[in-house]
Design an enzyme around this catalytic site. Structure first.
Site, PDB file in Angstrom:
ATOM      1  N   CYS A 190       4.355  21.736  15.051  1.00  0.00           N
ATOM      2  CA  CYS A 190       4.830  22.551  13.937  1.00  0.00           C
ATOM      3  C   CYS A 190       6.244  23.022  14.223  1.00  0.00           C
ATOM      4  O   CYS A 190       6.598  23.300  15.362  1.00  0.00           O
ATOM      5  CB  CYS A 190       3.904  23.751  13.758  1.00  0.00           C
ATOM      6  SG  CYS A 190       4.504  24.918  12.510  1.00  0.00           S
ATOM      7  N   ASP A 218     -16.684  41.934 -12.304  1.00  0.00           N
ATOM      8  CA  ASP A 218     -17.600  40.880 -12.750  1.00  0.00           C
ATOM      9  C   ASP A 218     -18.762  40.750 -11.779  1.00  0.00           C
ATOM     10  O   ASP A 218     -18.736  41.312 -10.681  1.00  0.00           O
ATOM     11  CB  ASP A 218     -16.841  39.551 -12.883  1.00  0.00           C
ATOM     12  CG  ASP A 218     -16.103  39.171 -11.604  1.00  0.00           C
ATOM     13  OD1 ASP A 218     -15.557  40.078 -10.937  1.00  0.00           O
ATOM     14  OD2 ASP A 218     -16.067  37.979 -11.259  1.00  0.00           O
ATOM     15  N   CYS A 238       6.466  28.856  15.804  1.00  0.00           N
ATOM     16  CA  CYS A 238       6.163  27.803  16.777  1.00  0.00           C
ATOM     17  C   CYS A 238       7.404  27.289  17.503  1.00  0.00           C
ATOM     18  O   CYS A 238       7.299  26.813  18.628  1.00  0.00           O
ATOM     19  CB  CYS A 238       5.418  26.655  16.096  1.00  0.00           C
ATOM     20  SG  CYS A 238       3.827  27.185  15.437  1.00  0.00           S
ATOM     21  N   ASP A 244      -8.034  43.217  -7.029  1.00  0.00           N
ATOM     22  CA  ASP A 244      -9.409  42.774  -7.233  1.00  0.00           C
ATOM     23  C   ASP A 244     -10.260  44.043  -7.321  1.00  0.00           C
ATOM     24  O   ASP A 244      -9.787  45.144  -7.032  1.00  0.00           O
ATOM     25  CB  ASP A 244      -9.816  41.880  -6.058  1.00  0.00           C
ATOM     26  CG  ASP A 244     -11.087  41.105  -6.360  1.00  0.00           C
ATOM     27  OD1 ASP A 244     -11.648  41.277  -7.456  1.00  0.00           O
ATOM     28  OD2 ASP A 244     -11.515  40.334  -5.485  1.00  0.00           O
ATOM     29  N   CYS A 247       7.682  25.679  12.446  1.00  0.00           N
ATOM     30  CA  CYS A 247       7.932  26.984  11.829  1.00  0.00           C
ATOM     31  C   CYS A 247       8.591  27.919  12.841  1.00  0.00           C
ATOM     32  O   CYS A 247       8.520  27.695  14.048  1.00  0.00           O
ATOM     33  CB  CYS A 247       6.652  27.574  11.257  1.00  0.00           C
ATOM     34  SG  CYS A 247       5.654  28.486  12.440  1.00  0.00           S
TER      35      CYS A 247
END
Lengths: 455, 455
Positions: B274, B124, B279, B89, B276
């Site tokens: 969760c 921009d 977790c 960016d 994952c």
């Protein structure tokens, strides 16, 4: 039996049930262990999922000479190598699947007691939803008779007496009332597997409601064979404390993976949208190509991870008071679940559910779908409006909705005049004196809700 | 630029974008790496999440002497120790947050080229939704001017030219049309972070639609700062190929955990729903008590696990043709997302979306909520009904819905008479000759849908 309620959201509750093998936090998911074919050891489940309870089938143990002798001499806990609480089923489901079974209804209760089951189940008669009213009635009478006798021989064991009655709401109610009078601890809601298998979730809701409604709140309620986690939130919001599931293993046998939003066949997937330890450590190609037995175990583990985390999410929702949001969210995953919510919109059901709503909740009310405005807390507001509110003058002023709470916004205008101000809101008309009542000011709606949702 | 479409569901697509550093499968989530403060190394992300692309900020590198010199001599890939594709960016967002920034718009493009960025972005002008029409117009003109010049100096680098225009749909359209004529590769949709932060998802939908609609289908579209995974399905169904997210790290800084259904504060949780690896390997008490830096990293990892698995779920949905179901499902999680769907119900938007629908899909159409009957595939059916169908006689017979397909059920009756049979269905009236058109026969509805959903 000690069963202590720690937290509530409507009829849904977080509780602690004590058995001789420790404490069980509810709502709990009981994995079904087939004593003949253990694919994941209870010990491993305890390690991975911290399970404090499981369910196994005493009839299968009873029919197998080796298992029976082992269980009678060393106990069912040693048999399964598990030191948490063990609930046992009695063979009723086998009678539904295979026809008549060969065991005395009292003997099987005594057998469960003798092998040291923490919660034993009577041999109830499975009421198939296809059966006639009279046949169903005969079956519940016999089930109640057996419950009475079983209650006398249960000893130290907690006793589960199922509510049967097919899809006849009055028979479910009658059975529940009779079971309430019997000294026992847990009430499974039985005979629902055919409803589950055909996704007849509206009938399932009717069955749970007409059973739970007439059971004492102090008793633990179990939904037999709830299976897929999609069903858990609906069951829990209707007051179910225990669910069991053999689906994790059954689905795995067919290479089907359970997800929070439904089920997917392994062959249809190119990647697995899941973060569980199985899916993050196994490449999908590897999974597809591995030995069937090994794959079945891996998928069963994945399925359990999903089922247990869905149950955790339900507990989080109960604690923050957002279980209705979760139930409605899940209805968007399955059109038949939407039909179930229609049952919850019945006047008599709302009237009943409303009694258990607390005055306020931790979290705001979020609009989810057209069912939202049928939630019992909103039903309460509507009743209140018609029973409590009387305008001060004959005339009232109707105002468009502004920022919340309305009374704060209009306080000045309200003070000056004797004419009441009434807000137009998604809940219907809200007179200023009622507008700080939960959830009027604590609610989040889309800008434009669909027409039918407006009251 | 090579960008190949592999699969589609409406405007949503699975594609492969080639850069000098390899292939990128889209839709892709680009984690934002702050070159000044790397909490999770790109290398680790590649290992854990198999990322093939990330985004970093060239302006931050440019402003820091040490980073600048390193990047210019050894390249941005060495700087971040990542051998996949890197998008950069340009500092536009910094100008929005901190006011004017101190860099020449062409110099920053050359800088990105010189440090070896795979996809560089022009500088921009950020169009804030609060700005006037004239100011916004001035900004897009200047942005387009810069894009033209930047296009000439980009060298081998792929160039991203954002579409700006605030919430003015005609300015977005005008900007998109002008950008289409410039030689470049990727079109970020810019200036949307304030909409995202205020959950103005209806305005977000308008902005994406009025930009995407006028961009060539061969170009890659990026939604700048999509942040929360709740937004991903909406973005993708409107034709967005890339999203980036710094939220995983920002939320982690505030101890907030991202979930597929929203966000929860760590302090409000007693257990984490969760599965994952973070977790399942970390006890919640442990997590709450650990050192802030370590906890922040763990939560950031958890957040990334969720974001990436949500993106996988989107890809699964595109492949099975069920992305609309997913978009509608997500709308039930946030009332403001419901407002966004209202934008998709606009006649001109349906007309546009309908063009990209395929004739049939792999999976049946499932009813999710009142938006379902506004899906472009159903809009197509309705247009077809009025344009194609002429009854054979003046009279027709209207029938209640029976089993599907209706024509099979009524074939005999249909054969005998010259009077047309028309079915009453949730899609509206279905004359027998049209009833095998997708999705009429391949659909699953609740028994009773809400009134407004009926056409």
């Amino acid at each position: 039996m000690r069963f202590e309620i720690k937290d509530r959201d409507g009829l849904a509750r977080i509780g602690v049930l004590e058995t001789r093998h420790g404490k069980v936090e509810t709502p709990a998911l009981l994995p079904v262990i087939n004593p003949n074919k253990v694919s994941i050891e209870p010990k491993e489940m305890k390690k991975l999922f911290k399970i404090d309870i499981l369910i196994t089938n005493s009839y299968i143990i009873y029919k197998n000479k080796r298992l029976k002798e082992f269980a009678l001499s060393k106990g069912v806990h040693k048999l399964l190598d598990f030191d948490g609480s063990i609930m046992t089923d009695s063979g009723t489901f086998q009678s539904y699947v295979y026809g008549d079974i060969d065991v005395d209804p009292i003997e099987i209760v005594e057998f469960q007691r003798d092998i040291g089951s923490d919660i034993g189940t009577i041999l109830d008669l499975f009421t198939n939803p296809e059966e006639s009213y009279d046949e169903t009635k005969r079956k519940i009478n016999e089930t109640v008779r057996r419950a009475r006798i079983s209650s006398k021989v249960k000893g130290e064991m907690l006793l589960a007496c199922p509510v049967q009655g097919g899809t006849y709401e009055d028979l479910r109610a009658a059975c529940a009332k009779k079971m309430s009078e019997i000294e026992c601890d847990v009430h499974p809601i039985g005979g629902v597997v055919p409803l589950m298998e055909n996704q007849r979730y509206d009938d399932l809701a009717k069955v749970i409601i007409s059973s739970k409604r007439y059971l004492p709140l102090s008793r633990v309620v179990h939904l037999f064979g709830a299976g897929h986690p999609l069903v858990f939130p609906l069951a829990v919001i209707l007051g179910v404390d225990l669910v069991d599931s053999a689906s994790y293993a059954k689905y795995a046998r067919d290479d089907r993976l359970i997800f929070p939003w439904g089920t997917e066949k392994l062959e249809d997937l190119e990647e697995i949208p899941c973060n569980c330890p199985v899916c993050t450590s196994t490449d999908i190609k590897e999974l597809k190509e591995m030995d069937k037995v090994e794959r079945e175990k891996k998928i069963a583990l994945h399925n359990l991870y999903i089922c247990f985390s869905e149950m955790k999410r339900i507990k989080v929702a109960i604690k923050e008071g957002s279980l209705w949001e979760l139930v409605e969210e899940k209805s968007s995953l399955n059109p038949m679940m939407f039909d179930a919510l229609r049952v919850l919109e019945r006047e008599d059901v709302k009237e009943w559910l409303e009694k258990f709503e607390s005055i306020s909740k931790k979290s705001a009310l979020f609009y989810v779908n057209p069912h939202t405005l049928h939630r019992p807390i909103i039903y309460r507001y509507q009743k209140r409006l018609f029973s409590v509110y009387r305008p001060r003058e004959k005339e009232v002023v109707l105002k468009e909705e502004v920022e919340k709470p309305y009374s704060k916004y209009y306080r000045e205008e309200w003070g000056k005049s004797k004419i009441d101000i009434i807000e137009k809101t998604p809940f219907g008309p809200v007179p200023l004196p009622l507008d700080e009542m939960y959830p009027i000011a604590q609610s989040v709606f889309p800008k434009n809700i669909d027409e039918e949702s407006k009251i």
